[in-house]
Design an enzyme around this catalytic site. Structure first.
Site, PDB file in Angstrom:
ATOM      1  CB  SER A  27      -0.930   0.042   1.302  1.00  0.00           C
ATOM      2  OG  SER A  27      -1.701   1.093   1.063  1.00  0.00           O
ATOM      3  N   GLY A  28       0.659   2.083  -0.859  1.00  0.00           N
ATOM      4  CA  GLY A  28       1.496   3.344  -0.925  1.00  0.00           C
ATOM      5  C   GLY A  28       2.675   3.333  -1.935  1.00  0.00           C
ATOM      6  CB  THR A  88      -3.606   3.792  -7.696  1.00  0.00           C
ATOM      7  OG1 THR A  88      -4.184   2.513  -6.969  1.00  0.00           O
ATOM      8  CG2 THR A  88      -4.693   4.365  -8.350  1.00  0.00           C
ATOM      9  CG  ASN A 135      -1.794   5.558  -0.483  1.00  0.00           C
ATOM     10  OD1 ASN A 135      -1.956   6.731  -0.882  1.00  0.00           O
ATOM     11  ND2 ASN A 135      -1.869   4.849  -1.592  1.00  0.00           N
ATOM     12  CB  SER A 175      -5.214   3.354   0.668  1.00  0.00           C
ATOM     13  OG  SER A 175      -4.754   1.894   0.535  1.00  0.00           O
ATOM     14  CB  SER A 176      -6.849   1.026  -4.417  1.00  0.00           C
ATOM     15  OG  SER A 176      -5.971   1.839  -4.980  1.00  0.00           O
ATOM     16  N   GLY A 195      -1.536  -4.589  -2.412  1.00  0.00           N
ATOM     17  CA  GLY A 195      -0.327  -5.228  -2.070  1.00  0.00           C
ATOM     18  C   GLY A 195      -0.253  -6.052  -0.851  1.00  0.00           C
ATOM     19  CD  GLU A 214      -3.448  -3.680   3.137  1.00  0.00           C
ATOM     20  OE1 GLU A 214      -3.664  -2.736   2.607  1.00  0.00           O
ATOM     21  OE2 GLU A 214      -4.342  -4.080   3.961  1.00  0.00           O
TER      22      GLU A 214
HETATM   23  N1  LIG Z   1       5.358   7.931  -9.796  1.00  0.00           N
HETATM   24  C1  LIG Z   1       4.928   8.769  -8.815  1.00  0.00           C
HETATM   25  N2  LIG Z   1       5.277   9.940  -9.162  1.00  0.00           N
HETATM   26  C2  LIG Z   1       5.050  10.641  -8.061  1.00  0.00           C
HETATM   27  N3  LIG Z   1       4.269  10.412  -7.008  1.00  0.00           N
HETATM   28  C3  LIG Z   1       3.909   9.118  -6.836  1.00  0.00           C
HETATM   29  C4  LIG Z   1       4.173   8.221  -7.724  1.00  0.00           C
HETATM   30  N4  LIG Z   1       3.923   7.117  -7.549  1.00  0.00           N
HETATM   31  C5  LIG Z   1       3.255   7.313  -6.263  1.00  0.00           C
HETATM   32  N5  LIG Z   1       3.333   8.431  -5.967  1.00  0.00           N
HETATM   33  C6  LIG Z   1       2.824   9.070  -4.759  1.00  0.00           C
HETATM   34  O1  LIG Z   1       2.435   7.933  -3.918  1.00  0.00           O
HETATM   35  C7  LIG Z   1       1.099   8.025  -3.293  1.00  0.00           C
HETATM   36  C8  LIG Z   1       0.628   6.743  -3.103  1.00  0.00           C
HETATM   37  O2  LIG Z   1       0.459   5.968  -4.486  1.00  0.00           O
HETATM   38  P1  LIG Z   1      -0.619   4.937  -5.056  1.00  0.00           P
HETATM   39  O3  LIG Z   1      -1.968   5.583  -4.385  1.00  0.00           O
HETATM   40  O4  LIG Z   1      -0.499   4.660  -6.271  1.00  0.00           O
HETATM   41  O5  LIG Z   1      -0.428   3.784  -4.088  1.00  0.00           O
HETATM   42  P2  LIG Z   1      -0.714   2.185  -4.052  1.00  0.00           P
HETATM   43  O6  LIG Z   1       0.501   1.513  -4.404  1.00  0.00           O
HETATM   44  O7  LIG Z   1      -2.203   2.300  -5.178  1.00  0.00           O
HETATM   45  O8  LIG Z   1      -1.163   2.070  -2.691  1.00  0.00           O
HETATM   46  P3  LIG Z   1      -2.720   1.382  -2.329  1.00  0.00           P
HETATM   47  O9  LIG Z   1      -2.433  -0.030  -2.309  1.00  0.00           O
HETATM   48  O10 LIG Z   1      -2.766   1.704  -1.041  1.00  0.00           O
HETATM   49  O11 LIG Z   1      -3.763   1.705  -3.138  1.00  0.00           O
HETATM   50  C9  LIG Z   1       0.404   8.750  -4.226  1.00  0.00           C
HETATM   51  O12 LIG Z   1      -0.756   9.481  -4.230  1.00  0.00           O
HETATM   52  C10 LIG Z   1       1.413   9.733  -4.964  1.00  0.00           C
HETATM   53  O13 LIG Z   1       1.625  10.757  -3.855  1.00  0.00           O
HETATM   54 MG   LIG Z   2      -4.045   2.206  -4.862  1.00  0.00          MG
END
Ligand SMILES: Nc1ncnc2c1ncn2[C@@H]1O[C@H](COP(=O)(O)OP(=O)(O)OP(=O)(O)O)[C@@H](O)[C@H]1O
Ligand SMILES: [Mg+2]
Length: 1058
Positions: free
Chosen positions: A143-144, A148, A193, A196-197, A417, A419
């Site tokens: 997560s984070g 996404t 996050n 977070s999805s 992912g 957790e």
């Molecule tokens: N390539 C990137 N460039 C800049 N910031 C990023 C990038 N990837 C992620 N982030 C930052 O990290 C944060 C978390 O990313 P994201 O929501 O994609 O995580 P996730 O893997 O989908 O987490 P979750 O499993 O909780 O959904 C985003 O809101 C953003 O601020």
């Molecule tokens: Mg996500």
């Protein structure tokens, strides 16, 4: 004819320019590719290695970590392991996602540019296009970690790079905007996050065979519904609740009975962080509104949707009180009014009673307060969960592609992912099980593809020992013995099943499993780390301790039967749709949550297995969401559970590097004289020759069917270093060759031009020469004929002379025409004819003279005619007789020579002559004369006048003497009065007149020498004539009258007549 060369040169020019442009583009492209290929290999020291496969110490976690860290600190967040992309969350905006970047990565081979999510997206797209098969990109990470974000970047890349039409743009917009809607309803702020999805998402993007994105389909997995009713400290509910309260228009809030204050709603305040700095609920609300309209949500849909969101909030605020019997009762709950248009009574009963079916009867059993709260929350979760499913379906409806022709798809799997929290519950169990399944899939697909590649290339496969997580998957999902089966059993069995009985069952059935441990089963050391209600699974990614509390409830997800019935009475269309009356009733128990989840994972696995896999592994660099911070421990842990090391080991099991022969040869051919600049044979032979030259040892490489496999990175780097050295020499030599080529080209062009000019010039000269010769031949022929004609000119007309004679004739006639005599007098100037024209000439001359005479005669006047007659008379008399006659011919005769004297004469003699019948009025001729008298020849001026009757000698109008014509004898017979001696200047004229007027032709005689005359009868005199210098008349000593005539005064010569 003149346009020919112009058009040709124009086309040539055009062609030249086009070729120039193409060469320029190719050059730029080559340069770019070379630059980037170089970048990937030469920049390895400064920014780490772009592909972990090239890492020498590939088994070393530390080396792996070092490389990742090195690159992370250079803002190089992407690194490959072969075709797998490792992405480290930078937690800051990087300038690498622009349209320009997208363009750069479009259509470029995987390793040509530095690693990027766009490179992966583009290669997936192009593989799909060329192979016309389906692909998926599995994005995983905790997560984070940025899953996404990565999936959004991929979607954006396709939105920009795919062909666009109005229709396609529409689909593209819906695909893009489905994200903010789903994120609003399915994402929430967690400790890990801020966005977070809380559901798993698999999205298919459908492409037609031209590569246009024509549709899409979304599958959602296991929404974390418990969040609706409960949030841990520092966490929030789903974004949409806050967005509605913060961003909703006043009217809407009033209509929904809401206040603009999150603190008023129990479901929003449990985490105690309704406001988050990184989230702007108001602007997100606007984005969602816009997105909903693009995805074709009708107004009523939107109203109903937010009606539900508001109802959940109101539901959360419903309070129960215990009545005297301890049962839950609802008093003064104003919220009831706002709940989905369900009659208050029905709702009230539904929330406080449970319906029990006993054989034929239905009994309502009242809830305790706790039960009522549980039922309320269950209802809230059910409402939200089902609405979320409705939302996904609704989005799918708008993304559906109506065209039934075959499509290819790219699937994007953005799933939660692995957790690990301090306290892990049922949700974490499901999520980690999901990751376990995906890892299994990953191992299978990776090994399979690797194996396939070696097999395809005919390379001996050396199996790699890797951890197969099948044992854990079985532990969780095996029928009858697996944790899921045991959980379901506990949920479904009659009697008092609790979370603890479930734990005991597990301890009973799966004790001794190497990946399972509980407080009871653990050794002493481990037991210290476990609570009594915990069980621990040793996942492939590490140990996770789950707290068994809530497992049964969450798995049952029981919504009491009458809860559903209550919902069916709602006026809200979405709720009606979500709680259909056809739903199987409670007689048949619905599938438990974990079983549903397991089935959905099975079908997901099936979906994925049928497609070509691509992987993005996301890594979270630190827990603090801070840019520039790289937590080694955290990252190392993720590396491990994401299976990165294993993946690398598999990739490197055989060979670190593999490339198609063509590509390898193209890059390194300058290193071998035989392969440079062009290799004539096959690429494989070329590579063989090249590596022989480079001195590769047999154990360092293998030749596959289409690729070369290099075992150690050091071999490749040595080759690359050699190439770097050689490159500069090469550049110079290419430059020289190119310059030579250009110069040669110019020279050839000039030579060609010179040859052309030369040819034209020679042609011109030859043509002139030919014309000259032709003309000379004609001339010779003409001359020959002329000479021949000339030579035979006097012969009768024949072939040889006919032309010549014709020419002579024509020539003579032409000359004659131009030289005809102008007057009759010139007749002797007639052009001498050539012999053949003698006769013709004479005839012509005769004709012409007659013509002239005729013309002359026609033009002659009567006066002139008379004059000529006179002259003819004179001629008959004097021609040949008198020496000076010829000189008189040209002098015209006059009627009188006296002029005014005649007038005077006529006036004076008017009377005097009257008696002579007016002789002078009708005189025919008059001329002044000198009379020499008989005595001494004294000269006397007199006028001699001829009339028709006689001649008169007149002096001053006085007739001195009349001479009758008949008295003129013309002989020397003596006259009675003697002879008359007269001198006249106009002798021929006067005598001619006399001869005509007096008819005395015969009386005129021309005498030479001297004339005798009678001065008186019997007395004779003489007139002597001689020639002298000056004309004069005088009496000579001999008494004769001497007449000296000069040649100057021929016509005045003294007549020798008396
Ligand atoms: N390539 C990137 N460039 C800049 N910031 C990023 C990038 N990837 C992620 N982030 C930052 O990290 C944060 C978390 O990313 P994201 O929501 O994609 O995580 P996730 O893997 O989908 O987490 P979750 O499993 O909780 O959904 C985003 O809101 C953003 O601020
Ligand atoms: Mg996500």
């Amino acid at each position: 004819m003149r346009t020919g060369p112009t058009i040709t040169s124009y086309l040539c020019d055009l062609l030249k320019r086009a070729i120039h442009c193409i060469i320029k583009v190719i050059k730029e492209r080559c340069n770019q590719i070379l630059r980037n290929m170089e970048a990937s290999l030469t920049a390895r020291d400064r920014v780490g290695i772009q592909d972990f496969v090239l890492l020498d110490t590939y088994t070393s976690e530390s080396a792996f970590l070092d490389n990742l860290r090195k690159r992370f600190h250079e803002n190089l967040i992407y690194t490959y392991i072969g075709t797998l992309l490792v992405s480290v969350n930078p937690y800051k905006e990087l300038d690498i996602y622009s349209k320009k970047q997208m363009d750069t990565y479009m259509g470029v081979n995987f390793f040509e540019l530095p690693p990027h999510i766009y490179a992966l997206a583009d290669n997936v797209f192009r593989s799909m296009q060329s192979e016309f098969n389906n692909h998926f990109i599995l994005i995983s990470g905790e997560s984070g970690a940025g899953k996404t974000e990565a999936s959004k970047k991929i979607l954006q890349f396709y939105a920009v790079s795919c062909p666009s039409t109005k229709l396609l743009n529409n689909v593209r917009d819906r695909l893009l905007l489905s994200n903010p809607v789903l994120e609003a309803f399915g994402n929430a702020k967690t400790l890990k996050n801020d966005n977070s999805s809380r559901f798993g998402k698999y999205m298919d993007i459908q492409f037609d065979h031209q590569g246009g994105a024509v549709g899409g389909h979304i599958l959602s997995y296991l929404l974390e519904k418990s969040r609706v009713v409960h949030q841990n400290h520092g966490e929030r509910n789903f974004h949409i609740f806050y967005q509605l309260v913060e961003g909703g228009e006043e009217d809407l809030l009033r209509w929904l009975g809401l206040e603009r204050n999150c603190q008023r709603y129990r479901y929003l305040v449990q985490g105690d962080c309704a406001k988050v700095r990184s989230i702007n609920d108001k602007s997100d609300w606007n984005t969602v509104q816009k997105a909903l309209s693009v995805i074709e949500f009708g107004e009523s849909d939107i109203e109903h949707l937010f009606g539900i969101i508001a109802s959940v909030l109101h539901l959360g605020n419903i309070k129960f009180e215990a009545d005297v019997r301890g049962y839950a009762s609802l008093n003064n709950n104003q919220e009831m009014h706002w709940l989905l248009g369900i009659p208050t009574q029905v709702l009230q009963q539904g929330l406080t009673h449970r319906k029990i079916e006993a054989k034929t009867e239905e009994v309502f059993s009242p809830f305790s307060v706790d039960h009522a709260v549980y039922a309320r929350d269950a209802l809230a979760k059910a409402i939200y969960g089902r609405t979320f499913n409705w939302l996904v379906n609704k989005i799918n409806e708008s993304l559906v592609n109506k065209d039934s022709s075959r499509k290819t798809v790219i699937g994007l799997l953005d799933i939660y992912g692995f957790e690990v929290f301090n306290v892990n519950s049922f949700e974490q169990f499901c999520i980690n099980y999901c990751n376990e399944k995906l890892q299994q899939l990953f191992i299978q697909l990776t090994l399979k593809s690797e194996q396939e590649e070696y097999e395809m290339e005919g390379i001996e496969w050396e199996p790699v020992p890797f951890f197969n997580n099948k044992i854990i998957c079985d532990l969780v999902e095996e029928k009858h013995r697996g944790i899921i089966s045991l959980l379901d059993e506990e949920c479904l069995r009659p009697g008092e099943a609790t979370d603890l009985t479930f734990l005991e069952k597990m301890e009973e059935k799966i004790s001794g499993h190497p990946h399972f441990v509980t407080h009871k089963l653990a050794d002493q050391k481990t037991r210290k780390t476990l609570e009594r209600g915990d069980f621990r699974l040793l996942h492939y990614a590490g140990e996770v301790t789950y707290c068994v509390v809530g497992f049964l409830d969450k798995n049952n997800d029981l919504l009491y039967r009458n809860g559903k019935e209550v919902m069916r009475q709602s006026k809200n269309a979405i709720i009606k749709h979500c709680f259909p009356s056809t739903e199987p009733d409670s007689k048949r128990r619905p599938e438990t949550v974990v079983t549903q989840f397991k089935s959905s994972l099975v079908s997901l696995t099936e979906i994925l297995m049928s497609k070509e896999p691509w992987y993005v592994r996301c890594i979270k660099p630190n827990e603090a969401k801070q840019p520039g911070r790289f937590d080694d421990v955290l990252v190392r842990h993720q590396m491990k559970y994401l299976g990165l090391m294993e993946h690398l080991r598999v990739r490197r099991a055989g060979f670190a590097y593999r490339r198609k022969y063509e590509i390898f040869l193209q890059r390194y051919k300058p290193l071998c004289p035989e392969t440079w600049p062009n290799w004539k044979g096959t690429a494989a032979e070329g590579v063989q020759c090249l590596i022989k030259h480079l001195g590769y040892k047999p154990n360092e490489y293998k030749m596959g069917r289409t690729k070369i496999f290099i075992r150690h990175p050091s071999t490749l780097f040595a080759t690359e270093d050699a190439f770097q050295v050689c490159k500069h020499k090469l550049a110079t030599s290419i430059q020289a060759k190119y310059k030579g080529y250009r110069a040669k080209g110019d020279y050839l062009k000039q030579r060609e031009a010179a040859t052309k000019i030369e040819t034209c010039w020679r042609g011109l000269l030859a043509r002139k020469e030919r014309e000259k010769r032709a003309w000379a031949a004609i001339c010779v022929l003409i001359c020959y004929r002329f000479i021949k004609g000339f030579m035979t000119r006097n012969q009768p007309v024949c072939v040889d002379n006919s032309e010549y004679l014709a020419y002579v004739r024509q020539n003579y006639l032409t000359r004659l025409r131009d030289n005809l005599p102008k007057t009759v007098m010139e007749k002797d100037s007639w052009l001498t004819p050539p012999p053949i024209m003698q006769e013709a000439s004479q005839l012509l001359k005769k004709l012409y003279i007659r013509h002239m005479v005729r013309k002359y005669v026609q033009g002659i006047t009567p006066q002139r005619k008379a004059q000529l007659l006179l002259k003819a008379q004179t001629s008959s008399m004097f021609k040949g007789k008198k020496e000076n006659y010829p000189f008189s011919v040209c002098r015209p005769f006059m009627d009188t020579r006296i002029g005014k004297t005649a007038e005077l004469l006529s006036l004076r003699t008017g009377d005097a002559l009257g008696s002579f019948h007016h002789p002078l009025q009708c005189f025919s001729y008059s001329v002044p004369v000198v009379k020499y008298d008989r005595n001494g020849f004294r000269p006397r001026l007199r006028q001699l006048i001829f009339t028709q009757e006689a001649a008169y000698l007149v002096e001053d109008a006085k007739i001195k003497q009349r001479i009758d014509y008949i008295s003129l004898k013309g002989n020397e017979e003596s006259n009675t009065h003697g002879d008359l001696v007269l001198q006249c200047d106009y002798l021929f004229e006067a005598l001619t007149k006399l001869s005509l007027i007096g008819n005395q032709q015969n009386s005129i005689k021309v005498v030479q020498g001297s004339v005798r005359f009678d001065i008186q009868p019997g007395r004779e005199g003489f007139v002597d004539f001689k020639s002298g210098q000056e004309s004069m008349v005088y009496r000579a000593k001999n008494g004769h009258l001497m007449v000296v005539s000069s040649s100057k005064h021929h016509d005045k010569t003294m007549p020798n007549y008396y």
